[in-house]
Design an enzyme around this catalytic site. Structure first.
Site, PDB file in Angstrom:
ATOM      1  CG  ASN A 288      35.822  50.101  39.782  1.00  0.00           C
ATOM      2  OD1 ASN A 288      35.991  51.300  39.535  1.00  0.00           O
ATOM      3  ND2 ASN A 288      35.650  49.188  38.834  1.00  0.00           N
TER       4      ASN A 288
ATOM      5  CE  LYS B  90      32.157  49.059  37.961  1.00  0.00           C
ATOM      6  NZ  LYS B  90      31.316  48.048  37.321  1.00  0.00           N
TER       7      LYS B  90
ATOM      8  CG  HIS C 257      36.805  46.782  35.226  1.00  0.00           C
ATOM      9  ND1 HIS C 257      35.665  46.786  34.459  1.00  0.00           N
ATOM     10  CD2 HIS C 257      36.408  46.562  36.507  1.00  0.00           C
ATOM     11  CE1 HIS C 257      34.619  46.589  35.252  1.00  0.00           C
ATOM     12  NE2 HIS C 257      35.032  46.442  36.495  1.00  0.00           N
TER      13      HIS C 257
ATOM     14  CD  GLU D 110      32.425  48.467  33.890  1.00  0.00           C
ATOM     15  OE1 GLU D 110      32.993  49.462  34.375  1.00  0.00           O
ATOM     16  OE2 GLU D 110      31.569  47.806  34.506  1.00  0.00           O
TER      17      GLU D 110
ATOM     18  CD  GLU E 149      35.547  42.863  38.792  1.00  0.00           C
ATOM     19  OE1 GLU E 149      35.021  43.281  39.829  1.00  0.00           O
ATOM     20  OE2 GLU E 149      35.790  43.576  37.805  1.00  0.00           O
TER      21      GLU E 149
HETATM   22  P1  PGA Z   1      29.499  45.675  40.671  1.00  0.00           P
HETATM   23  O1  PGA Z   1      30.863  45.960  39.843  1.00  0.00           O
HETATM   24  O2  PGA Z   1      29.901  45.425  42.091  1.00  0.00           O
HETATM   25  O3  PGA Z   1      28.701  46.946  40.512  1.00  0.00           O
HETATM   26  O4  PGA Z   1      28.858  44.491  40.046  1.00  0.00           O
HETATM   27  C1  PGA Z   1      32.029  45.242  40.133  1.00  0.00           C
HETATM   28  C2  PGA Z   1      33.148  45.719  39.254  1.00  0.00           C
HETATM   29  O5  PGA Z   1      32.928  46.018  38.074  1.00  0.00           O
HETATM   30  O6  PGA Z   1      34.301  45.829  39.729  1.00  0.00           O
END
Ligand code: PGA
Length: 240
Positions: free
Chosen positions: A8, A10, A88, A90, A158
């Site tokens: 991901n 982002k 997700h 976020e 997560e």
């Molecule tokens: P990270 O993010 O591996 O940077 O902790 C994981 C995610 O948000 O999918």
């Protein structure tokens, strides 16, 4: 089952980042599936390379309409995506997405013929309060629509407090949670045993082998460590 290592990106990456996909193609493992979810602006170009399967990071539930700035599952499919991440943390946090919204997005993914990667996971306060299992139970009930199958749905556990922090749950906590998720899915879906449950949150080359060997961990959703092909490949190579 074959593990899935999904990256991901982002809100990271411009055209120059597409070279990472070539590097991944050169060295991708034969015994695990991989997926890269770049920002929406790169999906069409990334998919056109044909180097690795490509996914979106979010979609809106509607097919089209007056929703400025949003992207539908059908648009992702048209751009060459095969999957989309929905729910997700976020998105839940910064865009106020409820379980019902996430479920609608998952159904939209199915409608468009995309794999829905549905994210769930507790906050730090919820874990410290002893509510992690209850929170995830509620999220599964609300975010995973009826009709989920191994072909159309992958879960991603997560823990919010592990994302981008360098902290991870203990192995015992991951095994407990993944077993719990499997049991909740089995209570609703006949083929829950074949449904992938990914772990996500600070997966790195250094901890990937240990995490990916745990019971009921069917792959990883990788954020920061997916931005560089070398790190992503090291994680993929650690799949069991
Ligand atoms: P990270 O993010 O591996 O940077 O902790 C994981 C995610 O948000 O999918």
């Amino acid at each position: 089952m074959r593990q899935l290592i999904a990256g991901n990106w982002k809100m990271n990456g411009t055209g120059a980042s597409l070279a990472e996909l070539d590097a991944i193609r050169e060295a991708k493992p034969a015994d695990a599936d991989i997926l890269i979810c770049p920002p929406a602006t790169l999906i069409a170009r990334a998919a056109a390379k044909g180097a690795v399967p490509i996914g979106g990071q979010d979609c809106r539930a509607q097919v089209s309409g007056a929703f400025t700035g949003d992207v539908s599952a059908e648009m992702l499919k048209d751009a060459g995506a095969v999957a989309v991440i929905v729910g997700h943390s976020e998105r839940r946090q910064h865009h106020g997405e409820s379980d019902a919204v996430v479920a609608a997005k998952a159904r939209a993914a199915w409608r468009a013929g995309l794999l829905a990667i549905i994210c769930i996971g507790e906050t730090e306060a919820e874990r410290l309060g002893g509510h992690a299992l209850d929170v995830v139970t509620r999220q599964i009930a609300g975010s995973v629509p009826d009709g989920a199958s191994p072909e159309n749905t992958t879960l991603a556990y997560e823990p919010v407090w592990a994302i981008g922090t360098g902290r991870t749950p203990t192995n015992a906590e991951i095994v407990e949670m993944h077993g719990h998720i499997r049991a909740r899915l089995a209570a609703r879906f006949a083929d829950a045993a074949g449904m992938r449950i990914l772990y996500g949150g600070s997966v790195k080359p250094a901890n990937a082998r240990e995490i990916l060997a745990l019971a009921d961990v069917d792959g990883a959703l990788v954020g920061g460590a997916s931005l560089k092909a070398r790190d992503f490949l090291a994680i993929a190579a650690a799949s069991s």
